[in-house]
Scaffold this motif. Structure first.
Motif, short mmCIF file in Angstrom:
data_model
loop_
_atom_site.label_atom_id
_atom_site.label_comp_id
_atom_site.label_asym_id
_atom_site.label_seq_id
_atom_site.Cartn_x
_atom_site.Cartn_y
_atom_site.Cartn_z
N PHE A 1 56.96 33.98 -6.09
CA PHE A 1 56.83 35.33 -5.55
C PHE A 1 56.23 35.33 -4.15
CE2 PHE A 1 56.56 36.30 -10.19
CZ PHE A 1 57.78 36.94 -10.26
N GLY A 2 55.46 34.31 -3.83
CA GLY A 2 54.83 34.25 -2.52
C GLY A 2 53.90 33.06 -2.46
N VAL A 3 53.17 32.97 -1.36
CA VAL A 3 52.24 31.87 -1.17
C VAL A 3 51.18 31.90 -2.27
CG1 VAL A 3 50.55 30.84 0.39
CG2 VAL A 3 52.63 31.90 1.31
N GLY A 4 50.99 30.78 -2.92
CA GLY A 4 50.00 30.70 -3.98
C GLY A 4 50.52 31.10 -5.35
N PHE A 5 51.78 31.55 -5.40
CA PHE A 5 52.38 31.96 -6.67
C PHE A 5 53.28 30.83 -7.18
CE2 PHE A 5 50.85 35.93 -5.36
CZ PHE A 5 50.98 36.85 -6.39
N SER A 6 53.47 30.79 -8.48
CA SER A 6 54.45 29.89 -9.06
C SER A 6 55.67 30.70 -9.46
CB SER A 6 53.86 29.18 -10.29
OG SER A 6 53.47 30.12 -11.26
N SER A 7 56.79 30.02 -9.63
CA SER A 7 58.01 30.70 -10.05
C SER A 7 58.00 30.84 -11.57
CB SER A 7 59.23 29.89 -9.60
OG SER A 7 59.18 28.58 -10.14
N PHE A 8 58.96 31.61 -12.08
CA PHE A 8 59.09 31.80 -13.53
C PHE A 8 59.35 30.47 -14.22
CE2 PHE A 8 61.80 32.34 -17.24
CZ PHE A 8 61.07 33.23 -18.00
N GLY A 9 60.14 29.62 -13.59
CA GLY A 9 60.49 28.32 -14.16
C GLY A 9 60.58 27.28 -13.07
N SER A 10 61.31 26.22 -13.35
CA SER A 10 61.41 25.10 -12.42
C SER A 10 62.16 25.50 -11.15
CB SER A 10 62.13 23.93 -13.09
OG SER A 10 61.44 23.52 -14.25
N PRO A 11 61.69 25.02 -10.00
CA PRO A 11 62.42 25.30 -8.75
C PRO A 11 63.70 24.48 -8.71
CG PRO A 11 60.61 23.79 -8.35
CD PRO A 11 60.48 24.22 -9.78
N PRO A 12 64.66 24.88 -7.89
CA PRO A 12 65.90 24.11 -7.79
C PRO A 12 65.65 22.77 -7.11
CG PRO A 12 65.87 25.88 -6.18
CD PRO A 12 64.68 26.09 -7.05
N PRO A 13 66.45 21.76 -7.42
CA PRO A 13 66.32 20.48 -6.74
C PRO A 13 66.72 20.61 -5.27
CG PRO A 13 67.67 20.30 -8.74
CD PRO A 13 67.51 21.75 -8.44
N ALA A 14 66.42 19.59 -4.50
CA ALA A 14 66.86 19.56 -3.11
C ALA A 14 68.39 19.59 -3.08
CB ALA A 14 66.34 18.31 -2.43
N ALA A 15 68.93 20.25 -2.07
CA ALA A 15 70.39 20.38 -1.97
C ALA A 15 71.08 19.02 -1.96
CB ALA A 15 70.75 21.17 -0.71
N SER A 16 70.43 18.03 -1.37
CA SER A 16 71.03 16.70 -1.28
C SER A 16 71.12 16.01 -2.64
CB SER A 16 70.23 15.83 -0.32
OG SER A 16 68.88 15.73 -0.74
N ASP A 17 70.37 16.50 -3.62
CA ASP A 17 70.37 15.89 -4.95
C ASP A 17 71.39 16.52 -5.89
OD1 ASP A 17 68.34 14.13 -4.26
OD2 ASP A 17 66.76 15.50 -4.91
N LEU A 18 72.00 17.62 -5.47
CA LEU A 18 72.94 18.32 -6.34
C LEU A 18 74.29 17.61 -6.38
CD1 LEU A 18 72.18 22.02 -5.31
CD2 LEU A 18 71.36 20.80 -7.34
N GLN A 19 74.96 17.72 -7.52
CA GLN A 19 76.27 17.09 -7.71
C GLN A 19 77.30 18.15 -8.07
OE1 GLN A 19 74.13 13.43 -9.97
NE2 GLN A 19 76.35 13.45 -10.17
N GLY A 20 78.52 18.00 -7.49
CA GLY A 20 79.58 18.95 -7.71
C GLY A 20 79.60 19.97 -6.58
N PRO A 21 80.35 21.07 -6.74
CA PRO A 21 81.32 21.28 -7.82
C PRO A 21 82.50 20.34 -7.70
CG PRO A 21 81.49 23.05 -6.21
CD PRO A 21 80.33 22.20 -5.80
#
Length: 479
Positions: free
Chosen positions: A269-289
């Motif tokens: 949500f902002g600085v010092g906040f955590s997200s609801f769940g895991s953040p997305p991986p780095a774009a370079s680590d994604l596979q596909g489509p």
């Protein structure tokens, strides 16, 4: 039967500006220069998200009409609408609520100010933006006389709207009265809704965004499909059952991909906040489509797997794929299957001759996960692909396509037993995801599954997310 809502009272804006909020907010607004169309964007403050305000706003001069919105179930005042006499109230409030309505209702646009609300000339103020959450002048002015034991939060959850030039004089008068007894005046209105909790308001501006011309005030208890203007029978918003709303959204082309929801859930949500769940991986680590011609499952295979996934003990959760999103759903499942082959299976091809040895390598945690763990189920299906046949599922055809995709130039490196095992593993994964998606659709009181159910089911299931977290199609779509 009257065709216009009943005007409760009127007041006049002569200064080109109005102050708003609790008594001390109004006083604070009267001490600073007139604010033009606000550009405030949400920001974090401790553990909440707020907009920083000055509690006055440029407003159209002239007569303003005040309307009460009453709850059709008990006839209590549940919300207020105030507008310049040139504004058509019913159309305007519906426009405002479409752009930025109650955060507790569906189809309410954005509860926070953003580019969309600014473009539409709507400014949102939420519970943490005003009242006692902003303490400027609170010690000097106070909250006023208490309503009493019957409504102890009345001062915190009612608000005034008053011409800038008369603001301080009006505050001095109102502070000596209970919220329910503060009268309207020639310069403003005090808006009290019995037993309300948390204040929200929305300003509507003219087309050029030069001046505010309307104001909606409501609480967390306001249900706009249950309230009407005094003098009118029709509710402010038409009530829709969840399935009815879903079908309308399908007709209107609503985005059910789930990508935006996934982005919001995974973004802090902002600085010092955590997200609801895991953040997305780095774009370079994604596979596909993957290429469109890499089809592992035909449409009928996926449909038969969906049917096989239905839990007979939870018949109410049995869902079909929404027709308008069926092609997207089938393509998403195929891309997830290609991703699984690429990331989880391909590294093991050619290393093992025996099925069980390969299974032990791929599903290394099958013993540790226990008999009900995902790895245990996948291991069993890989090593016993024929143990539980699936009605209508073309296992031979799928196995053949898997073999072609995995080793297009050296087909001898993968045996029929290996490809059959991989086929059964993929079928099981699709069935599990379909079942999870059915439950998510049921939780939303819908009869059909859409891609957002699939993406969010994967994201919120620890084991599935562990497998598919590097799929680009999961995070960004199939484009």
């Amino acid at each position: 039967m009257p065709s216009d809502p009943k005007v409760y009272s009127t007041f006049t804006v002569a200064s080109g500006c109005i102050c708003f909020g609790a008594l001390h907010n109004i006083w604070s607004g009267s001490t600073v220069p007139t604010q033009n169309f606000p550009s405030a964007r949400p920001q974090t403050n401790g553990t909440v998200i707020i907009h920083e305000l000055e509690y006055n706003i440029v407003a159209k001069n002239g007569t303003w009409n005040v309307y009460r919105l009453v709850d059709n179930r008990n006839n209590n005042v549940s919300a207020w609408y105030v507008s310049h006499s040139c504004v058509e109230p019913v159309q305007d409030i519906r426009r405002i609520l479409r752009v930025s309505g109650s955060p507790y209702e569906e189809d309410g646009g954005s509860p926070m100010n953003n580019d969309d609300t600014q473009r539409e000339g709507v400014f949102a103020i939420n519970r943490y933006d005003w009242g006692y959450y902003d303490r400027r002048y609170l010690d000097e002015i106070g909250e006023g006389v208490e309503e009493g034991a019957n409504d102890v939060l009345a001062n915190s959850n009612s608000a005034g709207l008053v011409d800038y030039s008369e603001a301080q004089h009006q505050v001095q008068q109102w502070k000596e009265m209970r919220p329910s007894e503060r009268p309207s005046s020639r310069a403003g209105i005090w808006m009290y809704s019995p037993h309300a909790e948390y204040m929200f308001c929305r300003f509507g501006f003219d087309q050029a965004r030069d001046a505010a011309q309307s104001f909606v005030f409501f609480s967390s208890y306001t249900e706009f499909a249950r309230v009407s203007f005094e003098g009118l029978e029709e509710a402010v918003k038409r009530f829709e059952a969840p399935q009815e709303r879903f079908e309308r959204q399908l007709r209107e082309g609503y985005d059910f991909s789930g990508i935006d929801e996934l982005r919001k859930m995974s973004t802090p949500f902002g600085v010092g906040f955590s997200s609801f769940g895991s953040p997305p991986p780095a774009a370079s680590d994604l596979q596909g489509p993957y290429r469109n011609n890499m089809v592992i499952f035909e449409a009928w295979d996926i449909e038969n797997l969906r049917i096989a996934s239905q839990n007979p003990r939870r018949a109410s959760c049995s869902k079909s794929f929404a027709e308008q999103w069926k092609h997207h759903t089938h393509s998403l499942f195929n891309d997830l299957a290609c991703y699984y082959l690429d990331r989880c299976i391909r590294p093991h091809i050619g290393l093992y001759d025996e099925v069980e040895v390969m299974a032990n390598s791929i599903f290394a945690r099958h013993v540790e996960s226990g008999p009900n763990g995902l790895d245990s189920h996948l291991y069993r299906h890989f090593t016993q692909p024929d143990a539980e046949p699936i009605s209508g599922f073309d296992a031979d055809g799928v196995s053949g396509r898997i073999k072609e995709i995995l080793v297009p130039e050296a087909r001898s490196l993968i045996s029929p037993d290996h490809s059959k095992g991989v086929c059964r593993v993929l079928a099981y994964l699709i069935m599990e995801i379909s079942e999870l998606a059915s439950y998510r659709a049921s939780d939303s009181s819908r009869l059909q599954i859409v891609p957002s159910d699939i993406r969010l089911s994967i994201y919120t299931d620890r084991d599935m997310f562990q497998i598919f977290q590097y799929s680009k199609a999961l995070w960004q779509g199939l484009g």
